[in-house]
Design an enzyme around this catalytic site. Structure first.
Site, PDB file in Angstrom:
ATOM      1  N   SER A 167       0.834  -1.223   0.000  1.00  0.00           N
ATOM      2  CA  SER A 167       0.000   0.000   0.000  1.00  0.00           C
ATOM      3  C   SER A 167       0.858   1.259   0.000  1.00  0.00           C
ATOM      4  O   SER A 167       0.636   2.181  -0.804  1.00  0.00           O
ATOM      5  CB  SER A 167      -0.978   0.002   1.179  1.00  0.00           C
ATOM      6  OG  SER A 167      -0.295  -0.229   2.387  1.00  0.00           O
ATOM      7  N   HIS A 185      -2.096  -8.811   1.837  1.00  0.00           N
ATOM      8  CA  HIS A 185      -1.779  -7.576   2.567  1.00  0.00           C
ATOM      9  C   HIS A 185      -2.930  -7.301   3.540  1.00  0.00           C
ATOM     10  O   HIS A 185      -3.250  -8.136   4.371  1.00  0.00           O
ATOM     11  CB  HIS A 185      -1.559  -6.470   1.525  1.00  0.00           C
ATOM     12  CG  HIS A 185      -0.935  -5.205   2.042  1.00  0.00           C
ATOM     13  ND1 HIS A 185      -0.327  -5.102   3.254  1.00  0.00           N
ATOM     14  CD2 HIS A 185      -0.841  -3.964   1.475  1.00  0.00           C
ATOM     15  CE1 HIS A 185       0.130  -3.865   3.429  1.00  0.00           C
ATOM     16  NE2 HIS A 185      -0.180  -3.151   2.365  1.00  0.00           N
ATOM     17  N   HIS A 221       5.481 -13.040   7.473  1.00  0.00           N
ATOM     18  CA  HIS A 221       5.666 -11.635   7.116  1.00  0.00           C
ATOM     19  C   HIS A 221       6.809 -11.541   6.120  1.00  0.00           C
ATOM     20  O   HIS A 221       7.744 -12.356   6.179  1.00  0.00           O
ATOM     21  CB  HIS A 221       5.985 -10.805   8.368  1.00  0.00           C
ATOM     22  CG  HIS A 221       5.808  -9.346   8.175  1.00  0.00           C
ATOM     23  ND1 HIS A 221       6.806  -8.538   7.682  1.00  0.00           N
ATOM     24  CD2 HIS A 221       4.729  -8.538   8.374  1.00  0.00           C
ATOM     25  CE1 HIS A 221       6.359  -7.292   7.614  1.00  0.00           C
ATOM     26  NE2 HIS A 221       5.097  -7.266   8.020  1.00  0.00           N
ATOM     27  N   ARG A 261       2.814  -5.260  16.773  1.00  0.00           N
ATOM     28  CA  ARG A 261       1.404  -4.837  16.668  1.00  0.00           C
ATOM     29  C   ARG A 261       0.485  -5.964  17.146  1.00  0.00           C
ATOM     30  O   ARG A 261      -0.590  -5.729  17.671  1.00  0.00           O
ATOM     31  CB  ARG A 261       1.089  -4.432  15.218  1.00  0.00           C
ATOM     32  CG  ARG A 261       1.969  -3.288  14.727  1.00  0.00           C
ATOM     33  CD  ARG A 261       1.841  -3.081  13.233  1.00  0.00           C
ATOM     34  NE  ARG A 261       2.244  -4.276  12.484  1.00  0.00           N
ATOM     35  CZ  ARG A 261       2.139  -4.402  11.168  1.00  0.00           C
ATOM     36  NH1 ARG A 261       1.646  -3.408  10.454  1.00  0.00           N
ATOM     37  NH2 ARG A 261       2.521  -5.510  10.550  1.00  0.00           N
ATOM     38  N   ASP A 311      -2.455  -8.947  11.627  1.00  0.00           N
ATOM     39  CA  ASP A 311      -3.791  -9.391  11.219  1.00  0.00           C
ATOM     40  C   ASP A 311      -4.264 -10.640  11.954  1.00  0.00           C
ATOM     41  O   ASP A 311      -5.418 -11.035  11.827  1.00  0.00           O
ATOM     42  CB  ASP A 311      -3.798  -9.651   9.709  1.00  0.00           C
ATOM     43  CG  ASP A 311      -3.449  -8.400   8.925  1.00  0.00           C
ATOM     44  OD1 ASP A 311      -3.985  -7.330   9.267  1.00  0.00           O
ATOM     45  OD2 ASP A 311      -2.636  -8.480   7.980  1.00  0.00           O
TER      46      ASP A 311
HETATM   47  N1  HAX Z   1       1.059 -20.073   5.897  1.00  0.00           N
HETATM   48  C1  HAX Z   1       1.487 -20.973   4.999  1.00  0.00           C
HETATM   49  N2  HAX Z   1       2.490 -20.770   4.146  1.00  0.00           N
HETATM   50  C2  HAX Z   1       3.131 -19.610   4.240  1.00  0.00           C
HETATM   51  C3  HAX Z   1       2.782 -18.618   5.174  1.00  0.00           C
HETATM   52  C4  HAX Z   1       1.690 -18.880   6.012  1.00  0.00           C
HETATM   53  N3  HAX Z   1       1.246 -17.998   6.896  1.00  0.00           N
HETATM   54  N4  HAX Z   1       3.598 -17.581   5.031  1.00  0.00           N
HETATM   55  C5  HAX Z   1       4.430 -17.886   4.014  1.00  0.00           C
HETATM   56  N5  HAX Z   1       4.148 -19.106   3.536  1.00  0.00           N
HETATM   57  C6  HAX Z   1       4.740 -19.775   2.377  1.00  0.00           C
HETATM   58  C7  HAX Z   1       4.567 -18.863   1.167  1.00  0.00           C
HETATM   59  O1  HAX Z   1       3.276 -19.030   0.599  1.00  0.00           O
HETATM   60  C8  HAX Z   1       5.684 -19.343   0.280  1.00  0.00           C
HETATM   61  O2  HAX Z   1       5.258 -20.543  -0.349  1.00  0.00           O
HETATM   62  P1  HAX Z   1       5.658 -20.871  -1.875  1.00  0.00           P
HETATM   63  O3  HAX Z   1       7.142 -20.971  -1.857  1.00  0.00           O
HETATM   64  O4  HAX Z   1       4.961 -22.164  -2.133  1.00  0.00           O
HETATM   65  O5  HAX Z   1       5.162 -19.734  -2.704  1.00  0.00           O
HETATM   66  C9  HAX Z   1       6.783 -19.682   1.279  1.00  0.00           C
HETATM   67  O6  HAX Z   1       6.124 -19.872   2.541  1.00  0.00           O
HETATM   68  C10 HAX Z   1       7.812 -18.588   1.430  1.00  0.00           C
HETATM   69  O7  HAX Z   1       7.155 -17.365   1.737  1.00  0.00           O
HETATM   70  P2  HAX Z   1       7.885 -16.235   2.598  1.00  0.00           P
HETATM   71  O8  HAX Z   1       9.104 -15.815   1.846  1.00  0.00           O
HETATM   72  O9  HAX Z   1       8.065 -16.682   3.986  1.00  0.00           O
HETATM   73  O10 HAX Z   1       6.796 -15.101   2.642  1.00  0.00           O
HETATM   74  P3  HAX Z   1       6.554 -13.905   1.627  1.00  0.00           P
HETATM   75  O11 HAX Z   1       7.497 -12.808   1.952  1.00  0.00           O
HETATM   76  O12 HAX Z   1       6.550 -14.385   0.224  1.00  0.00           O
HETATM   77  O13 HAX Z   1       5.079 -13.484   1.991  1.00  0.00           O
HETATM   78  C11 HAX Z   1       3.256 -13.059   3.442  1.00  0.00           C
HETATM   79  C12 HAX Z   1       4.753 -12.852   3.189  1.00  0.00           C
HETATM   80  C13 HAX Z   1       2.830 -12.173   4.596  1.00  0.00           C
HETATM   81  C14 HAX Z   1       2.474 -12.660   2.206  1.00  0.00           C
HETATM   82  C15 HAX Z   1       3.026 -14.571   3.792  1.00  0.00           C
HETATM   83  O14 HAX Z   1       3.691 -14.872   4.999  1.00  0.00           O
HETATM   84  C16 HAX Z   1       1.563 -14.910   3.895  1.00  0.00           C
HETATM   85  O15 HAX Z   1       0.939 -15.224   2.877  1.00  0.00           O
HETATM   86  N6  HAX Z   1       0.963 -14.871   5.146  1.00  0.00           N
HETATM   87  C17 HAX Z   1      -0.446 -15.106   5.304  1.00  0.00           C
HETATM   88  C18 HAX Z   1      -1.240 -13.883   4.881  1.00  0.00           C
HETATM   89  C19 HAX Z   1      -1.034 -12.732   5.846  1.00  0.00           C
HETATM   90  O16 HAX Z   1      -1.114 -12.896   7.052  1.00  0.00           O
HETATM   91  N7  HAX Z   1      -0.792 -11.539   5.296  1.00  0.00           N
HETATM   92  C20 HAX Z   1      -0.658 -10.311   6.099  1.00  0.00           C
HETATM   93  C21 HAX Z   1       0.779  -9.879   6.310  1.00  0.00           C
HETATM   94  C22 HAX Z   1       0.887  -8.652   7.203  1.00  0.00           C
HETATM   95  C23 HAX Z   1       0.588  -7.442   6.438  1.00  0.00           C
HETATM   96  O17 HAX Z   1       1.383  -6.882   5.708  1.00  0.00           O
HETATM   97  N8  HAX Z   1      -0.635  -7.020   6.536  1.00  0.00           N
HETATM   98  O18 HAX Z   1      -1.007  -6.037   5.755  1.00  0.00           O
END
Ligand code: HAX
Length: 447
Positions: free
Chosen positions: A241, A271, A318, A327, A373
């Site tokens: 964002s 996000h 994250h 948070r 979240d």
């Molecule tokens: N559950 C299961 N698998 C997860 C995971 C979770 N909570 N978090 C990461 N992974 C997986 C990813 O999907 C990725 O899998 P692939 O290799 O198969 O694509 C792998 O672990 C590596 O990911 P990462 O490098 O650890 O994480 P990213 O930096 O790519 O993504 C995210 C960060 C926050 C998007 C990710 O941890 C996620 O999807 N979390 C769940 C959704 C969430 O809570 N989002 C809010 C984040 C906070 C925020 O910014 N809010 O706005």
């Protein structure tokens, strides 16, 4: 405006420092990117600059270099509340100095003058299809205000570059003043009878949201608003964002265009929408167990089932943090104090005990700890806001404080148009070849 005067001195200092660094060390390499990072959304590559906030992987979120829990302690607070004025936080994010009560009230008072939303914006919201997502309405409402931008008008009339930030500050105050009322309008139109009341001039910015959705009697909810909006204000400018806003603004698009773009990014499930997904997932767990709290063993199985279906555990992991999100901790403490017997809160607590271990065992996620979240929706739900698709709007209300503070600084430093170069796959291959790195080359693969 005292805030602008104070800011002016700070800006001059930082700008001169930046010009000096550029003149002396302009060619020094300060950041590099690996092939892995290149194909992973530039994760971990230092590419952007902001003093407003910083996320340290192990030490958590800092606003203006100060850990979040200390920021929350040191900011001025309304009488009888343990949670700060958003106006004080906004002044702090802009200047980096903890404001006095008077300085916090200057922003709060300015916001009160500017809080009214024009009727045409309310009418746009009223005519949107009833199944519109509240984030679509939020982004639309911000965009609809664009005609009010002083920056857009004065820019057309030849505003000099050195003064861009002043008008950007005015627009930022104008938009942030209206933000709680915009969110409340969406809430009342989508879930209520659509009526809108005036802000209560005796209440602060955050508590006014409670008042505007007819929850003025709920002092606990006013406090939750203060906590929630301050916690969600900023998180570096690399997140989707904030980065979207900065990118759009670098084309000298005004605050309204930039913030509307930011909200479109915040609406994504990876996000800001994660707070909606998370509460939906928590409710599904309780439903699966017929409304009772599952045992640890049962919950572990549920978490593994979610992962085995190829889904993420919402609220965990994250892009930067490698520790429990501060948070999360701040909201967890709020929950422990005000709703320890709430079953959803107890479920959040139980998940906190088991999910990090499971994610570690699975071995995919780099960050395994709860983020903001994982709990934010639970607190809202407990306080009676049960419209789950609205939660990301609340995130957006808080986030507007940090985003606009960053936009003011970007114009103050006269940062140029953001324009990274894109290259072709062939060029990537050739670069590896030029560096004598043949290990990644598959001779059978032809472009
Ligand atoms: N559950 C299961 N698998 C997860 C995971 C979770 N909570 N978090 C990461 N992974 C997986 C990813 O999907 C990725 O899998 P692939 O290799 O198969 O694509 C792998 O672990 C590596 O990911 P990462 O490098 O650890 O994480 P990213 O930096 O790519 O993504 C995210 C960060 C926050 C998007 C990710 O941890 C996620 O999807 N979390 C769940 C959704 C969430 O809570 N989002 C809010 C984040 C906070 C925020 O910014 N809010 O706005």
């Amino acid at each position: 405006m005292e805030l602008a005067k104070k800011l002016e001195g700070k800006i001059r200092e930082v700008y001169e420092q930046m010009r000096y660094m550029l003149a002396v060390s302009g060619e020094t390499i300060i950041s590099q990117v690996s092939l892995q990072q290149f194909f992973s959304g530039n994760r971990g590559v230092d590419l952007l600059v902001s003093d407003v906030s910083y996320v340290d992987p192990f030490d958590g979120l800092h606003y203006r270099g100060v850990p979040l829990d200390q920021v929350m302690q040191k900011l001025p607070k309304p009488q009888g509340s343990a949670f700060p004025y958003a106006g004080g936080l906004f002044a702090f994010l802009l200047t980096g100095d903890f404001p006095t009560l008077e300085e916090a009230m200057e922003v709060e008072d300015l916001w009160k003058e500017k809080a009214d939303i024009p009727d045409y914006v309310l009418n746009i919201l009223r005519t949107m299809p009833s199944d519109s997502h509240p984030m679509t309405m939020f982004s639309q409402a911000i965009l609809a205000l664009q005609g009010q931008s002083k920056f857009a008008k004065t820019y057309s009339n030849g505003l000099c570059r050195e003064d861009h930030w002043r008008v950007m500050l005015e627009d930022s105050l104008e938009l942030t003043a209206k933000t709680p009322a915009l969110a409340a309008a969406i809430y009342n139109i989508k879930y209520g009878n659509g009526s809108m009341r005036k802000i209560d001039k005796d209440l602060d910015w955050s508590a006014n949201f409670a008042h505007l959705i007819y929850k003025e009697w709920d002092v606990q909810y006013q406090d939750l608003c203060r906590l929630f909006f301050c916690l969600h204000a900023d998180q570096g400018v690399g997140n989707v964002s904030a980065h979207a806003a900065c990118l759009v603004n670098s084309a000298l698009s005004d605050v309204y265009y930039s913030c509307s773009a930011a909200m479109n990014g915040l609406a994504g499930p990876l996000h800001g929408r994660a707070n909606q997904d998370c509460i939906e997932w928590l409710l599904k767990i309780l439903e699966q167990f017929n409304g009772r709290l599952p045992s640890k063993v049962e919950l572990e199985k549920f978490v593994w089932d979610t992962l085995e279906k190829g889904k993420v555990i919402p609220g965990y992991g994250h892009a930067v943090l490698r520790c429990t999100d501060p948070r999360f901790i701040a909201q967890y403490e709020f929950g422990k104090q005000y709703m320890p017997d709430d079953m959803l809160f107890q479920l959040v607590d139980l998940l906190y005990q088991i999910v990090p271990g499971i994610l570690k065992k699975q071995g995919k996620a780099k960050g395994v700890w709860p983020n903001v979240d994982a709990i934010s929706g639970t607190l809202q739900y407990h306080c009676g806001l049960k419209q789950l698709d609205f939660y990301t709007v609340l995130f957006g209300v808080g986030r507007m404080l940090g985003i606009t503070a960053n936009l003011v600084w970007n114009r103050a430093l006269m940062l140029p148009l953001e324009r990274p170069q894109s290259i072709t796959f062939e060029m990537v291959k050739n670069r590896l070849h030029d560096m004598n790195d043949y290990s990644g080359m598959n001779p059978d693969f032809h472009y």
